[in-house]
Write a protein that holds these residues in place. Structure first.
Motif, PDB file in Angstrom:
ATOM      1  N   ALA A  11       0.861  -1.188   0.000  1.00  0.00           N
ATOM      2  CA  ALA A  11       0.000   0.000   0.000  1.00  0.00           C
ATOM      3  C   ALA A  11       0.895   1.234   0.000  1.00  0.00           C
ATOM      4  O   ALA A  11       1.913   1.272   0.699  1.00  0.00           O
ATOM      5  CB  ALA A  11      -0.903  -0.005   1.224  1.00  0.00           C
ATOM      6  N   HIS A  70      -9.072   5.107  -2.769  1.00  0.00           N
ATOM      7  CA  HIS A  70      -8.125   4.241  -3.473  1.00  0.00           C
ATOM      8  C   HIS A  70      -8.058   4.778  -4.901  1.00  0.00           C
ATOM      9  O   HIS A  70      -9.001   4.638  -5.668  1.00  0.00           O
ATOM     10  CB  HIS A  70      -8.656   2.810  -3.405  1.00  0.00           C
ATOM     11  N   ASN A  73      -3.894   1.522  -8.986  1.00  0.00           N
ATOM     12  CA  ASN A  73      -3.276   0.213  -8.786  1.00  0.00           C
ATOM     13  C   ASN A  73      -2.043   0.156  -9.666  1.00  0.00           C
ATOM     14  O   ASN A  73      -2.048   0.668 -10.794  1.00  0.00           O
ATOM     15  CB  ASN A  73      -4.230  -0.919  -9.192  1.00  0.00           C
ATOM     16  N   GLN A  91      -1.636  -0.840  -3.925  1.00  0.00           N
ATOM     17  CA  GLN A  91      -2.871  -0.076  -3.859  1.00  0.00           C
ATOM     18  C   GLN A  91      -2.461   1.312  -3.385  1.00  0.00           C
ATOM     19  O   GLN A  91      -1.852   1.444  -2.322  1.00  0.00           O
ATOM     20  CB  GLN A  91      -3.851  -0.686  -2.867  1.00  0.00           C
ATOM     21  N   HIS A  93      -3.468   5.100  -2.260  1.00  0.00           N
ATOM     22  CA  HIS A  93      -4.570   5.894  -1.711  1.00  0.00           C
ATOM     23  C   HIS A  93      -4.166   7.360  -1.592  1.00  0.00           C
ATOM     24  O   HIS A  93      -2.995   7.675  -1.404  1.00  0.00           O
ATOM     25  CB  HIS A  93      -4.936   5.389  -0.310  1.00  0.00           C
TER      26      HIS A  93
END
Length: 162
Positions: A11, A70, A73, A91, A93
């Motif tokens: 992330a 989000h 990707n 991911q 954000h």
């Protein structure tokens, strides 16, 4: 690479200030330097948001940030230096902050260096767009940030490539 790819789940955050500045980390790998978004691997049992909160505290000293949508990707296939993974799926954000802050990582610099992190810096989006002599991850980071700043987040996450 043969057989099943070993992909590390991760992330990352677009830590964005209202004055078109984004907080980036400089990674020093044997093959090259790269400026990238803060964040890192998702540990077993963690959600992407939980991992991002932990990583932002460890890496930049941002505690309990407001994790926004989000955005993107990214799948990057590259063998890890330690040989454990064949690539990473991220991911990404949005983490909007009210103002730029002085990064104060929870980890010390010896620990950060062990993770290949060597610098934390606020960048103006325009400077990223103009820095054609440097490497960013993702490679189109300047364009992506400019689009985000001008148009806001999309309704669904976008696959952004390497």
């Amino acid at each position: 690479m043969t057989g099943t790819l070993r992909i590390r789940e991760a992330a990352r955050a677009v830590v964005l200030a209202p004055d078109r500045h984004v907080l980036l980390v400089r990674f020093e790998f044997p093959q090259a330097s790269r400026w990238a978004l803060p964040g890192g691997g998702i540990e077993p049992g963690e959600s992407a948001v939980e991992a991002l909160r932990r990583e932002l505290a460890e890496e930049v000293g941002l505690h309990d940030p407001p994790i926004g949508p989000h955005l993107w990707n990214r799948l990057h296939l590259i063998p890890f230096i330690n040989g454990l993974y064949d690539g990473q799926r991220e991911q990404i954000h949005l983490v909007a902050v009210d103002d730029r802050f002085e990064p104060r990582p929870a980890l010390d610099w010896e620990q950060l260096n062990a993770e290949y992190v060597f610098e934390l810096r606020w960048w103006r989006i325009d400077d990223i767009l103009a820095a054609d002599h440097l490497m960013f991850a993702p490679s189109e980071l300047g364009r992506l940030l400019d689009h985000l700043h001008q148009h806001g987040p999309t309704a669904e996450p976008v696959d952004i490539g390497v």
